[in-house]
Write an enzyme that holds these catalytic residues in place. Structure first.
Site, mmCIF file in Angstrom:
data_model
loop_
_atom_site.group_PDB
_atom_site.id
_atom_site.type_symbol
_atom_site.label_atom_id
_atom_site.label_comp_id
_atom_site.label_asym_id
_atom_site.label_seq_id
_atom_site.Cartn_x
_atom_site.Cartn_y
_atom_site.Cartn_z
ATOM 1 N N SER A 199 11.430 3.262 -6.075
ATOM 2 C CA SER A 199 11.152 2.283 -5.297
ATOM 3 C C SER A 199 11.063 0.948 -6.317
ATOM 4 O O SER A 199 10.312 0.534 -7.658
ATOM 5 C CB SER A 199 9.244 2.734 -4.885
ATOM 6 O OG SER A 199 8.769 1.794 -4.432
ATOM 7 N N HIS A 201 8.431 -1.665 -5.675
ATOM 8 C CA HIS A 201 7.188 -1.902 -5.679
ATOM 9 C C HIS A 201 6.426 -2.199 -6.409
ATOM 10 O O HIS A 201 5.464 -2.622 -6.919
ATOM 11 C CB HIS A 201 6.757 -2.013 -4.288
ATOM 12 C CG HIS A 201 5.833 -1.164 -3.680
ATOM 13 N ND1 HIS A 201 4.977 -1.064 -3.786
ATOM 14 C CD2 HIS A 201 6.217 0.239 -3.188
ATOM 15 C CE1 HIS A 201 4.094 0.710 -3.067
ATOM 16 N NE2 HIS A 201 5.188 1.593 -3.262
ATOM 17 N N CYS A 325 -2.263 6.359 -0.965
ATOM 18 C CA CYS A 325 -2.215 6.758 -0.053
ATOM 19 C C CYS A 325 -2.472 7.878 0.387
ATOM 20 O O CYS A 325 -3.548 7.966 1.260
ATOM 21 C CB CYS A 325 -0.769 7.781 0.183
ATOM 22 S SG CYS A 325 0.895 7.197 -0.850
#
Lengths: 384, 379
Positions: A199, A201, A325
């Site tokens: 990923s 970010h 999350c």
């Protein structure tokens, strides 16, 4: 911006040079890399440059790297794509209980589609035993997925051993390397991975972009369909500024990664020392010896994590409890639970996570503040 | 430079670029984080959601952000098929849909679903009666595009939606990627609507799926449970706020933009009749004014695309997504046009940012290219 941001495992800020590289592609002449005219061709060249940089970060041939909308999509595409491609050969999948939810929930979805999944528990130190992975494998095991670095504790998993055991028995091996790539010299050849998720970010690139490495020849089918982009492996018009930003962030990380790990180790030691100086109880560190030191998960027994975090936030210090999350949902960490950490300790666990840009001063301030806040809360609790 | 390939992608508006740049500069946290930075990001996300919802005319909570139109479409179809597979396994769509719909349907066929592709008439429009006739007792899903991306044909989404509104067991998905912003998307009977950011002068890498409140549907991308559990993955906040800025732009000048598109379409058609009288227009008479598909007898589309590019005019052959695969146009083939016409197809697509002189110059450039190339082509 928070005065001190220590939640880099959730997301990192976009580096100014990454932003600057993206800007010409935010506006400018329209380029759909699939269009055959000049702007389309120019866009295509930018995508390929970025692919080279991202591939270099994991030691992969650029043609084996497919851009996705992020780590979550990469994980989903890896698991679902491999499982569906191999469903006639077998229906058994092996993963671990401490994976990111992108892997766990994709696996659970596959269970609703008729696959069977074994979730290997970690040892109390948060590391999964590669031998345990091998032990639950069966003749119909088609896929093994073991994360490289755990996002909550930083524990480094025995990816090379697990990959070797999986492939020896004819299964495809996937690793979620989202938290490993920023810190470790990841090499898909050396580790023997067939599929690897990453990923942008989490490494000072933009959100909304990630990549999936797919070793050439791996049985796999695309998740997103409807267009020949990414050589038929991921449909949808390319997120051009995102891809370019990912490429620049990757190129910069490649030169910084070697010293980054040691820098993070010094930061971790300093943070723990500062916290211990202020906190009057025993701090529990949830990370094993073999861990990425940029993720420091600690419990201040007797002090509720949510209250510690709120007080830190008021002082301009951002940290988290578990992964971003799940922290929104206030569910106790499934990772710490799987490690056998008592609920009361889980509820007082705080995660600090660094980037190569984090300074010594920042972690010392944060460590002291956290220790002080926790001490106050613990006293208040024991008195009342 | 005259850019007339707006159905492939559009240049982001200056206010979109500015919104995105400032979002990235101010730096948003992870919207799921509980600290202040996370909250700020979440607030920006909610404001953006309200803006997209307003342009479509639905409730903010019915909007789920995706990585683009393709993901929205994939999610709509797979999520519906799997959620309703115990009631039935039949899906109805049309032969002129975007590849994202057709290829997803073909994938679902490998999972045991049965797909009926309703062919269009010679005008590229799938008749509502034909779609109705294809719907059976075990049909769980109907998917139809609002505006065709290659010809601009307007499909009978409105009439079909009215009919399906009385059949709540059949889920109706509308691919509104080419109409969103420019036209009102008919909402009656629609359970799912897919839209994309970069087709309306917003950023790439972002789209949205409208999921009617209360619809039984299962997520397509699994993980952290973002977007109310409907689409996992950390949201790309800068792209999403950029998308919202584009929606705002269209909402502020809806009538004006539509008016401009009509004027462009009329000017283009008139100039075409004057300067290239032997050209064949493949778009139907009742199609949208902003997409014109045409063929010139004796010319391959690709040759003209390059000839026009040499004159600073950017257009495309079929849709950008399939233009590299050299498989030709499934849309024109389904309409039954001769092979030569299909191979000659050129698509001009306009935006309200174009002006009348640009589309006229584009026709002039086409006329000159045809004139110069004709002796070569005839040889």
């Amino acid at each position: 911006m928070a005065a001190i941001y220590l939640d880099h495992a959730a997301t990192t800020f976009v580096l100014p040079e990454v932003r600057a590289a993206m800007e010409p592609y935010l506006g400018g002449p329209p380029g759909n890399p699939s269009s055959i005219h000049q702007f389309g061709r120019r866009a295509k060249a930018a995508v390929e440059d970025a692919r080279d940089a991202v591939a270099a970060l994991i030691g992969a041939p650029p043609s084996d790297v497919v851009f996705t909308s992020g780590g979550t999509e990469a994980d989903n595409a890896a698991l679902i794509g491999a499982a569906l491609a191999l469903r006639d050969r077998g229906r058994h999948i092996v993963t671990t209980a401490i994976e990111h939810h992108a892997v766990l929930h994709a696996a659970q979805w596959l269970e609703t589609m008729g696959f069977e999944v074994s979730y290997v528990e970690p040892r109390p130190d948060g590391v999964v035993d590669a031998g345990m992975v091998a032990r639950v494998m069966r003749s119909d095991t088609i896929l093994v997925s073991v994360m490289w670095v755990n996002n909550e504790t930083g524990a480094i998993q025995p990816v090379r051993e697990a990959a070797g055991l999986a492939r020896e028995r004819g299964a495809i091996f996937h690793t979620d390397a989202v938290q490993a790539v920023p810190w470790l010299p990841v090499d898909v050849e050396e580790a023997g991975c067939d599929l690897l998720s990453m990923s942008a970010h989490k490494l000072h690139g933009p959100s909304g972009i990630g990549a999936l490495y797919i070793r050439r020849g791996t049985p796999w089918m695309p998740l997103l369909r409807g267009g020949a982009q990414e050589r038929g492996r991921r449909a949808g018009t390319e997120n051009l500024p995102g891809v370019v930003g990912f490429g620049v962030a990757a190129a910069r990380l490649l030169s910084k990664r070697r010293t980054g790990f040691e820098h993070a180790a010094r930061l971790k030691a300093a943070l723990l020392q500062a916290a211990r100086e202020e906190f009057d109880g025993e701090i529990v560190v949830h990370s094993p010896e073999r861990a990425v030191p940029a993720i420091v998960n600690v419990a201040f027994p007797g002090a509720a994590a949510e209250t510690v975090l709120m007080n830190l936030d008021l002082q301009g210090i951002a940290a988290s409890s578990g992964s971003a999350c799940t922290s929104g949902s206030l569910q106790p960490s499934h990772v710490l639970k799987a490690m056998g950490v008592p609920d009361s300790v889980i509820r007082s666990s705080v995660r600090f996570s660094f980037s190569v840009e984090t300074t010594m001063e920042e972690v010392e301030t944060a460590g002291r503040a956290a220790g002080r806040i926790a001490r106050r809360l613990r006293r208040r609790n024991s008195h009342g | 430079m005259i850019y007339l390939d707006n159905s492939a992608t559009t240049p982001p508006l200056p206010e979109v670029v500015e919104t995105m740049a400032s979002a990235a500069r101010e730096w948003f946290g992870n919207p799921s984080s509980l600290h202040r930075l996370g909250m700020e990001a979440e607030n920006a996300l909610n404001a953006a959601r309200a803006e997209v919802a307003r342009l479509l005319g639905v409730k903010p909570k019915e909007i789920v952000f995706t990585s683009g139109g393709t993901e929205a479409i994939n999610s709509a179809l797979v999520g519906t098929a799997l959620a309703h597979r115990h009631r039935g396994r039949h899906i109805v769509t049309t032969a002129v849909e975007h590849a994202a719909v057709l290829e997803t349907c073909r994938f679902l066929a490998t999972l045991g679903f049965e797909v009926t592709e309703v062919p269009p008439g010679p005008d590229g429009v799938a008749a509502v009666e034909a779609v109705q006739a294809a719907v059976r007792e075990d049909t769980i899903l109907v998917s139809m595009m609002h505006v065709n991306n290659e010809t601009g044909a307007v499909q009978p989404v409105e009439a079909l939606g009215r009919w399906l509104a009385n059949r709540p067991k059949v889920i109706f998905h509308v691919d509104a990627v080419q109409s969103f912003g420019k036209m009102a998307v008919p909402l009656q009977g629609a359970d799912l609507i897919s839209v994309s950011g970069h087709k309306i002068h917003g950023p790439k890498g972002v789209g949205a799926l409208y999921i009617r409140e209360g619809l039984k549907w299962t997520p397509f991308v699994h993980g952290g449970g973002q977007e109310g559990g409907r689409r996992s993955g950390t949201q790309a906040v800068p792209a999403i706020v950029g998308f919202a800025a584009a929606c705002r732009w269209w909402r502020d000048r809806r009538a004006e933009a539509w008016d401009r598109l009509n004027r462009l379409g009329r000017a283009f058609a008139q100039r075409l009749r004057e300067k290239v009288p032997d050209c064949r227009v493949n778009s139907p008479a009742g199609g949208v004014p902003y997409i014109v598909n045409l063929s010139i007898p004796g010319f391959k589309g690709e040759v003209l695309v390059h000839a026009l590019e040499g004159r600073g005019v950017y257009v495309s052959t079929a849709s950008a997504c399939s233009s590299r695969s050299a498989k030709g146009s499934h849309v024109l083939r389904a309409m039954g046009v001769p092979r030569e016409v299909e191979e000659g197809a050129l698509r001009f697509s306009f935006s309200p940012l174009n002006d009348v002189s640009e589309v006229e110059e584009a026709v002039d450039a086409l006329a000159r290219a045809v004139e110069e190339l004709r002796p070569v082509m005839r040889r």
